[in-house]
Design an enzyme around this catalytic site. Structure first.
Site, short mmCIF file in Angstrom:
data_model
loop_
_atom_site.label_atom_id
_atom_site.label_comp_id
_atom_site.label_asym_id
_atom_site.label_seq_id
_atom_site.Cartn_x
_atom_site.Cartn_y
_atom_site.Cartn_z
CB THR A 1 -0.92 0.01 1.24
OG1 THR A 1 -1.73 -1.16 1.22
CG2 THR A 1 -1.81 1.24 1.24
CE1 TYR B 1 -7.48 -3.75 2.92
CE2 TYR B 1 -5.81 -5.40 2.42
CZ TYR B 1 -6.16 -4.16 2.92
OH TYR B 1 -5.18 -3.31 3.40
#
Length: 384
Positions: A40, A196
Protein backbone atom coordinates in the site's frame (compact mmCIF):
# COMPACT_ATOMS: atom_id res chain seq x y z
CA UNK A 1 31.00 -15.21 -0.13
CA UNK A 2 31.70 -15.24 -3.86
CA UNK A 3 29.08 -16.10 -6.41
CA UNK A 4 29.48 -19.51 -8.01
CA UNK A 5 27.59 -21.48 -10.63
CA UNK A 6 29.57 -24.68 -10.14
CA UNK A 7 26.71 -26.82 -8.93
CA UNK A 8 26.46 -27.81 -5.29
CA UNK A 9 28.12 -26.95 -2.00
CA UNK A 10 27.79 -29.56 0.77
CA UNK A 11 25.13 -31.30 -1.30
CA UNK A 12 22.99 -28.18 -1.67
CA UNK A 13 22.73 -25.80 -4.62
CA UNK A 14 24.14 -22.35 -3.95
CA UNK A 15 21.41 -19.78 -3.38
CA UNK A 16 22.54 -17.67 -6.32
CA UNK A 17 21.73 -20.50 -8.70
CA UNK A 18 18.36 -21.23 -7.12
CA UNK A 19 17.18 -17.62 -7.02
CA UNK A 20 18.37 -16.84 -10.53
CA UNK A 21 16.99 -19.87 -12.33
CA UNK A 22 14.33 -19.02 -14.88
CA UNK A 23 10.86 -20.36 -14.15
CA UNK A 24 7.46 -19.99 -15.75
CA UNK A 25 3.96 -19.10 -14.65
CA UNK A 26 1.52 -20.33 -17.27
CA UNK A 27 3.04 -19.33 -20.62
CA UNK A 28 5.17 -16.50 -19.17
CA UNK A 29 8.87 -17.02 -18.49
CA UNK A 30 10.22 -15.13 -15.47
CA UNK A 31 13.94 -14.42 -15.60
CA UNK A 32 14.51 -15.18 -11.89
CA UNK A 33 12.57 -16.04 -8.74
CA UNK A 34 12.40 -12.52 -7.28
CA UNK A 35 9.03 -10.72 -7.32
CA UNK A 36 8.10 -7.35 -5.81
CA UNK A 37 5.28 -7.90 -3.35
CA UNK A 38 2.24 -5.59 -3.32
CA UNK A 39 2.53 -2.70 -0.85
CA UNK A 40 0.00 0.00 0.00
CA UNK A 41 1.55 3.31 -1.10
CA UNK A 42 -1.33 5.90 -1.16
CA UNK A 43 0.63 7.99 -3.67
CA UNK A 44 -1.83 8.41 -6.55
CA UNK A 45 -4.14 11.35 -7.19
CA UNK A 46 -7.27 11.78 -5.08
CA UNK A 47 -9.41 10.15 -7.79
CA UNK A 48 -7.10 7.12 -7.99
CA UNK A 49 -5.18 8.12 -11.10
CA UNK A 50 -1.55 6.94 -10.88
CA UNK A 51 0.96 9.75 -11.41
CA UNK A 52 4.67 10.27 -12.05
CA UNK A 53 5.52 9.41 -8.45
CA UNK A 54 3.84 6.04 -8.95
CA UNK A 55 5.60 5.64 -12.30
CA UNK A 56 9.06 6.15 -10.78
CA UNK A 57 8.23 3.89 -7.84
CA UNK A 58 7.46 0.87 -10.02
CA UNK A 59 10.05 1.41 -12.72
CA UNK A 60 12.95 1.39 -10.25
CA UNK A 61 12.12 -2.20 -9.24
CA UNK A 62 12.27 -3.32 -12.86
CA UNK A 63 15.61 -1.54 -13.26
CA UNK A 64 16.78 -3.35 -10.13
CA UNK A 65 16.42 -6.80 -11.66
CA UNK A 66 13.11 -8.12 -10.33
CA UNK A 67 11.45 -10.68 -12.59
CA UNK A 68 7.96 -9.39 -11.85
CA UNK A 69 6.35 -6.45 -10.11
CA UNK A 70 2.96 -6.78 -8.41
CA UNK A 71 1.21 -3.46 -7.86
CA UNK A 72 -0.24 -2.16 -4.66
CA UNK A 73 -3.83 -3.19 -4.04
CA UNK A 74 -5.73 -1.34 -6.77
CA UNK A 75 -9.44 -0.74 -6.49
CA UNK A 76 -11.70 -2.00 -9.32
CA UNK A 77 -14.82 0.18 -9.10
CA UNK A 78 -16.17 3.61 -8.19
CA UNK A 79 -18.57 2.24 -5.60
CA UNK A 80 -17.38 0.55 -2.39
CA UNK A 81 -14.01 -0.99 -3.27
CA UNK A 82 -11.54 1.80 -2.44
CA UNK A 83 -9.75 1.25 0.87
CA UNK A 84 -7.48 4.26 1.32
CA UNK A 85 -7.34 7.89 0.27
CA UNK A 86 -4.88 8.40 -2.62
CA UNK A 87 -5.00 4.67 -3.39
CA UNK A 88 -4.47 3.75 -7.03
CA UNK A 89 -7.50 2.65 -9.02
CA UNK A 90 -8.16 0.67 -12.18
CA UNK A 91 -11.85 1.44 -12.32
CA UNK A 92 -12.10 3.90 -15.23
CA UNK A 93 -10.65 4.49 -18.67
CA UNK A 94 -8.73 7.43 -17.19
CA UNK A 95 -7.06 5.09 -14.70
CA UNK A 96 -6.21 2.58 -17.41
CA UNK A 97 -4.68 5.23 -19.67
CA UNK A 98 -2.51 6.48 -16.78
CA UNK A 99 -1.28 2.95 -16.02
CA UNK A 100 -0.29 2.28 -19.65
CA UNK A 101 3.07 4.15 -19.70
CA UNK A 102 3.97 2.76 -16.27
CA UNK A 103 3.36 -0.79 -17.47
CA UNK A 104 5.25 -0.14 -20.70
CA UNK A 105 8.35 1.12 -18.90
CA UNK A 106 8.38 -1.68 -16.33
CA UNK A 107 8.19 -4.26 -19.12
CA UNK A 108 10.90 -2.45 -21.10
CA UNK A 109 13.36 -3.44 -18.36
CA UNK A 110 12.49 -7.13 -18.66
CA UNK A 111 10.04 -7.46 -15.76
CA UNK A 112 6.49 -8.76 -15.86
CA UNK A 113 3.84 -6.35 -14.56
CA UNK A 114 0.91 -7.73 -12.57
CA UNK A 115 -1.90 -5.61 -11.14
CA UNK A 116 -3.41 -6.65 -7.83
CA UNK A 117 -7.14 -5.96 -7.81
CA UNK A 118 -8.42 -5.28 -4.30
CA UNK A 119 -11.86 -4.60 -2.86
CA UNK A 120 -11.45 -3.31 0.70
CA UNK A 121 -14.96 -4.27 1.84
CA UNK A 122 -15.48 -3.56 5.53
CA UNK A 123 -11.80 -2.73 5.95
CA UNK A 124 -12.12 0.53 3.98
CA UNK A 125 -10.87 3.63 5.77
CA UNK A 126 -11.08 6.15 2.94
CA UNK A 127 -13.16 6.26 -0.24
CA UNK A 128 -13.30 9.09 -2.80
CA UNK A 129 -16.77 7.99 -3.93
CA UNK A 130 -18.74 7.06 -0.79
CA UNK A 131 -18.70 7.05 3.01
CA UNK A 132 -20.40 3.63 3.18
CA UNK A 133 -18.58 0.31 3.40
CA UNK A 134 -19.86 -3.19 2.71
CA UNK A 135 -19.01 -6.71 3.88
CA UNK A 136 -20.46 -10.22 3.67
CA UNK A 137 -22.23 -9.53 6.97
CA UNK A 138 -22.41 -6.51 9.28
CA UNK A 139 -18.77 -6.23 10.29
CA UNK A 140 -16.43 -3.89 12.13
CA UNK A 141 -12.66 -4.61 11.99
CA UNK A 142 -11.27 -5.26 15.49
CA UNK A 143 -8.54 -2.59 15.35
CA UNK A 144 -8.47 1.10 14.55
CA UNK A 145 -7.66 2.53 11.14
CA UNK A 146 -4.02 2.66 10.00
CA UNK A 147 -2.69 6.15 10.69
CA UNK A 148 0.35 5.93 8.39
CA UNK A 149 -2.14 5.57 5.53
CA UNK A 150 -4.23 8.53 6.62
CA UNK A 151 -6.79 6.81 8.85
CA UNK A 152 -7.79 7.60 12.41
CA UNK A 153 -10.20 6.11 14.93
CA UNK A 154 -12.51 3.13 14.66
CA UNK A 155 -13.76 1.65 11.41
CA UNK A 156 -17.51 2.07 10.86
CA UNK A 157 -19.72 -1.00 10.85
CA UNK A 158 -19.99 -2.22 7.26
CA UNK A 159 -23.42 -3.09 5.94
CA UNK A 160 -24.28 -6.58 4.69
CA UNK A 161 -24.08 -7.01 0.94
CA UNK A 162 -27.14 -8.01 -1.06
CA UNK A 163 -26.98 -10.66 -3.76
CA UNK A 164 -27.15 -7.89 -6.38
CA UNK A 165 -24.17 -6.15 -4.77
CA UNK A 166 -22.18 -9.41 -4.90
CA UNK A 167 -22.93 -9.59 -8.62
CA UNK A 168 -21.86 -5.95 -8.95
CA UNK A 169 -18.53 -6.82 -7.32
CA UNK A 170 -17.94 -9.66 -9.77
CA UNK A 171 -18.80 -7.37 -12.69
CA UNK A 172 -16.41 -4.70 -11.42
CA UNK A 173 -13.50 -7.13 -11.15
CA UNK A 174 -14.20 -8.34 -14.68
CA UNK A 175 -14.32 -4.79 -16.07
CA UNK A 176 -11.15 -3.85 -14.19
CA UNK A 177 -9.42 -6.95 -15.58
CA UNK A 178 -10.35 -5.79 -19.08
CA UNK A 179 -8.86 -2.38 -18.32
CA UNK A 180 -5.70 -4.16 -17.13
CA UNK A 181 -5.52 -6.07 -20.38
CA UNK A 182 -5.96 -2.87 -22.40
CA UNK A 183 -3.22 -1.15 -20.37
CA UNK A 184 -0.77 -3.93 -21.23
CA UNK A 185 -0.44 -5.69 -17.87
CA UNK A 186 0.97 -9.22 -18.09
CA UNK A 187 -1.23 -10.46 -15.30
CA UNK A 188 -3.89 -9.93 -12.66
CA UNK A 189 -3.76 -10.91 -9.00
CA UNK A 190 -7.02 -11.11 -7.04
CA UNK A 191 -6.50 -9.89 -3.48
CA UNK A 192 -8.04 -12.60 -1.33
CA UNK A 193 -5.85 -11.91 1.71
CA UNK A 194 -5.20 -9.60 4.66
CA UNK A 195 -8.79 -9.04 5.72
CA UNK A 196 -10.10 -7.31 2.60
CA UNK A 197 -13.44 -8.21 0.98
CA UNK A 198 -12.60 -11.59 -0.58
CA UNK A 199 -10.90 -12.64 2.65
CA UNK A 200 -13.93 -11.38 4.58
CA UNK A 201 -16.01 -13.89 2.64
CA UNK A 202 -13.46 -16.62 3.31
CA UNK A 203 -13.20 -16.00 7.09
CA UNK A 204 -15.86 -17.30 9.43
CA UNK A 205 -15.38 -14.37 11.84
CA UNK A 206 -16.54 -11.84 9.21
CA UNK A 207 -18.91 -14.00 7.16
CA UNK A 208 -22.11 -14.89 8.98
CA UNK A 209 -24.22 -15.34 5.85
CA UNK A 210 -26.70 -18.19 5.66
CA UNK A 211 -26.97 -18.38 1.85
CA UNK A 212 -24.66 -20.13 -0.63
CA UNK A 213 -21.85 -17.67 0.20
CA UNK A 214 -21.75 -18.45 3.93
CA UNK A 215 -21.43 -21.33 6.36
CA UNK A 216 -19.13 -24.11 5.11
CA UNK A 217 -15.67 -23.49 3.69
CA UNK A 218 -16.99 -24.58 0.30
CA UNK A 219 -19.56 -21.79 0.48
CA UNK A 220 -17.16 -19.18 1.87
CA UNK A 221 -14.61 -19.81 -0.89
CA UNK A 222 -17.34 -19.68 -3.55
CA UNK A 223 -16.94 -15.98 -4.41
CA UNK A 224 -13.19 -16.43 -4.91
CA UNK A 225 -13.76 -19.39 -7.23
CA UNK A 226 -16.47 -17.57 -9.20
CA UNK A 227 -14.25 -14.51 -9.61
CA UNK A 228 -11.40 -16.63 -10.94
CA UNK A 229 -13.77 -18.20 -13.47
CA UNK A 230 -15.28 -14.86 -14.53
CA UNK A 231 -11.96 -13.02 -14.87
CA UNK A 232 -10.37 -15.90 -16.76
CA UNK A 233 -13.26 -15.93 -19.22
CA UNK A 234 -12.94 -12.17 -19.69
CA UNK A 235 -9.20 -11.98 -20.36
CA UNK A 236 -8.49 -15.37 -21.93
CA UNK A 237 -5.58 -17.74 -21.40
CA UNK A 238 -2.66 -15.45 -22.28
CA UNK A 239 -2.77 -13.26 -19.17
CA UNK A 240 -1.40 -14.53 -15.87
CA UNK A 241 -4.14 -14.89 -13.24
CA UNK A 242 -3.17 -15.32 -9.61
CA UNK A 243 -4.73 -15.00 -6.17
CA UNK A 244 -3.27 -13.89 -2.85
CA UNK A 245 -4.27 -15.72 0.33
CA UNK A 246 -3.39 -15.25 4.00
CA UNK A 247 -4.60 -16.13 7.44
CA UNK A 248 -3.51 -12.86 9.07
CA UNK A 249 -5.49 -9.66 8.57
CA UNK A 250 -4.29 -6.07 8.37
CA UNK A 251 -6.44 -5.44 11.44
CA UNK A 252 -5.84 -8.81 13.14
CA UNK A 253 -2.29 -10.03 12.72
CA UNK A 254 -2.70 -13.09 14.96
CA UNK A 255 -5.71 -14.67 13.24
CA UNK A 256 -5.42 -18.33 12.21
CA UNK A 257 -7.86 -20.56 10.39
CA UNK A 258 -9.70 -22.45 13.15
CA UNK A 259 -9.35 -25.81 11.41
CA UNK A 260 -5.63 -25.42 10.77
CA UNK A 261 -4.23 -27.74 8.12
CA UNK A 262 -7.67 -29.22 7.46
CA UNK A 263 -9.00 -25.78 6.50
CA UNK A 264 -5.89 -25.26 4.39
CA UNK A 265 -6.49 -28.52 2.54
CA UNK A 266 -10.10 -27.57 1.74
CA UNK A 267 -9.29 -24.00 0.67
CA UNK A 268 -6.22 -24.78 -1.43
CA UNK A 269 -7.79 -27.85 -2.99
CA UNK A 270 -10.75 -25.76 -4.17
CA UNK A 271 -8.43 -23.11 -5.59
CA UNK A 272 -6.37 -25.85 -7.23
CA UNK A 273 -9.41 -26.95 -9.21
CA UNK A 274 -9.73 -23.51 -10.83
CA UNK A 275 -7.90 -21.92 -13.78
CA UNK A 276 -5.80 -19.74 -11.49
CA UNK A 277 -2.11 -19.75 -12.51
CA UNK A 278 -0.53 -19.20 -9.10
CA UNK A 279 -1.27 -18.76 -5.40
CA UNK A 280 0.55 -16.03 -3.49
CA UNK A 281 0.85 -16.52 0.28
CA UNK A 282 1.15 -13.60 2.69
CA UNK A 283 2.58 -14.47 6.11
CA UNK A 284 4.66 -12.90 8.88
CA UNK A 285 7.42 -15.44 8.25
CA UNK A 286 6.96 -17.77 5.30
CA UNK A 287 9.51 -20.24 6.67
CA UNK A 288 7.70 -21.01 9.96
CA UNK A 289 4.87 -23.48 10.68
CA UNK A 290 1.62 -21.98 9.48
CA UNK A 291 -0.86 -23.78 11.72
CA UNK A 292 0.92 -24.44 15.00
CA UNK A 293 4.02 -26.27 16.14
CA UNK A 294 5.02 -29.15 13.89
CA UNK A 295 2.71 -28.19 11.01
CA UNK A 296 3.44 -27.27 7.41
CA UNK A 297 4.24 -23.75 6.32
CA UNK A 298 1.47 -21.94 4.48
CA UNK A 299 3.45 -22.23 1.26
CA UNK A 300 4.04 -25.94 1.71
CA UNK A 301 0.34 -26.54 2.33
CA UNK A 302 -0.67 -24.47 -0.70
CA UNK A 303 1.83 -26.32 -2.88
CA UNK A 304 0.75 -29.77 -1.67
CA UNK A 305 -3.00 -29.27 -1.82
CA UNK A 306 -3.35 -27.03 -4.90
CA UNK A 307 -0.58 -28.23 -7.20
CA UNK A 308 -0.20 -24.63 -8.43
CA UNK A 309 2.95 -22.51 -8.64
CA UNK A 310 3.43 -20.78 -5.29
CA UNK A 311 4.77 -17.33 -4.41
CA UNK A 312 5.89 -17.10 -0.78
CA UNK A 313 6.00 -13.73 0.99
CA UNK A 314 7.03 -12.95 4.54
CA UNK A 315 10.46 -12.21 6.06
CA UNK A 316 12.39 -13.62 3.10
CA UNK A 317 14.90 -10.82 2.61
CA UNK A 318 17.80 -13.18 3.44
CA UNK A 319 18.76 -14.87 0.14
CA UNK A 320 19.86 -18.08 1.88
CA UNK A 321 16.52 -18.38 3.61
CA UNK A 322 14.55 -17.56 0.47
CA UNK A 323 16.45 -20.04 -1.68
CA UNK A 324 16.01 -22.80 0.89
CA UNK A 325 12.21 -22.63 0.56
CA UNK A 326 12.54 -22.96 -3.20
CA UNK A 327 15.09 -25.78 -2.97
CA UNK A 328 12.85 -27.68 -0.56
CA UNK A 329 9.94 -27.40 -3.00
CA UNK A 330 7.77 -25.29 -0.70
CA UNK A 331 7.45 -22.48 -3.22
CA UNK A 332 8.49 -21.47 -6.72
CA UNK A 333 9.04 -17.72 -6.24
CA UNK A 334 9.65 -15.32 -3.37
CA UNK A 335 8.00 -11.92 -3.03
CA UNK A 336 9.95 -9.18 -1.28
CA UNK A 337 8.10 -6.21 0.18
CA UNK A 338 9.64 -3.99 2.87
CA UNK A 339 13.15 -5.12 1.93
CA UNK A 340 12.44 -4.04 -1.65
CA UNK A 341 11.65 -0.53 -0.41
CA UNK A 342 15.12 -0.39 1.15
CA UNK A 343 16.69 -2.16 -1.84
CA UNK A 344 14.77 -1.63 -5.10
CA UNK A 345 17.71 -3.39 -6.78
CA UNK A 346 17.67 -6.45 -4.49
CA UNK A 347 18.19 -9.03 -7.30
CA UNK A 348 21.09 -7.10 -8.77
CA UNK A 349 22.68 -6.69 -5.34
CA UNK A 350 22.32 -10.39 -4.51
CA UNK A 351 23.64 -11.44 -7.90
CA UNK A 352 26.71 -9.22 -7.46
CA UNK A 353 27.31 -10.00 -3.77
CA UNK A 354 26.55 -6.47 -2.64
CA UNK A 355 25.19 -5.85 0.88
CA UNK A 356 21.50 -5.21 1.40
CA UNK A 357 20.35 -2.07 3.19
CA UNK A 358 18.27 -2.52 6.33
CA UNK A 359 14.61 -1.50 6.11
CA UNK A 360 13.98 1.74 8.02
CA UNK A 361 10.28 2.51 8.32
CA UNK A 362 10.82 6.10 9.47
CA UNK A 363 12.77 7.07 6.36
CA UNK A 364 10.98 4.90 3.78
CA UNK A 365 7.28 4.78 4.69
CA UNK A 366 6.36 8.25 3.43
CA UNK A 367 2.87 8.44 1.93
CA UNK A 368 2.13 11.23 -0.53
CA UNK A 369 0.45 13.40 2.09
CA UNK A 370 3.70 13.63 4.07
CA UNK A 371 6.35 13.90 1.31
CA UNK A 372 7.42 17.01 -0.58
CA UNK A 373 8.60 16.76 -4.17
CA UNK A 374 12.23 17.46 -3.24
CA UNK A 375 12.10 14.74 -0.60
CA UNK A 376 10.73 12.33 -3.22
CA UNK A 377 13.65 13.05 -5.55
CA UNK A 378 16.14 12.48 -2.75
CA UNK A 379 14.43 9.23 -1.71
CA UNK A 380 14.40 7.91 -5.26
CA UNK A 381 18.06 8.73 -5.85
CA UNK A 382 19.13 7.11 -2.59
CA UNK A 383 17.29 3.91 -3.48
CA UNK A 384 18.48 3.56 -7.10
Amino acid sequence: MHRSHEGKVNGMRRFEDTLFDQEHISNHILKNRYIVGPMTRVSSEADGTPNERVHQYYERFAKGGFAAVITEGTYPDTQYSQGYEYQAGLATEKHAEAWEPIVRDVKAHGAKMIVQLMHAGGQSQGNYYTDTSVAPSPFQPPRNKVEVYGGKGEFPVAKEMTKDEIEDVKDSFVQSARYAQAAGFDGIELHGANGYLLDQFLSENSNKRTDEYGGSIENRVRLLVELIEDVREAVGEQMILGIRISQLKATNGTYKWPGGEQDAEEIFSKLGETDVDYIHLSDDDASTPGFGEGTMTMSEAAKRFSGKPIIACGSLSDPEKASRLISEGQCDFVAIARQALANPDTPNRVLNNKPLNTFDADSIMKPKAYVKDDELSKELMENE
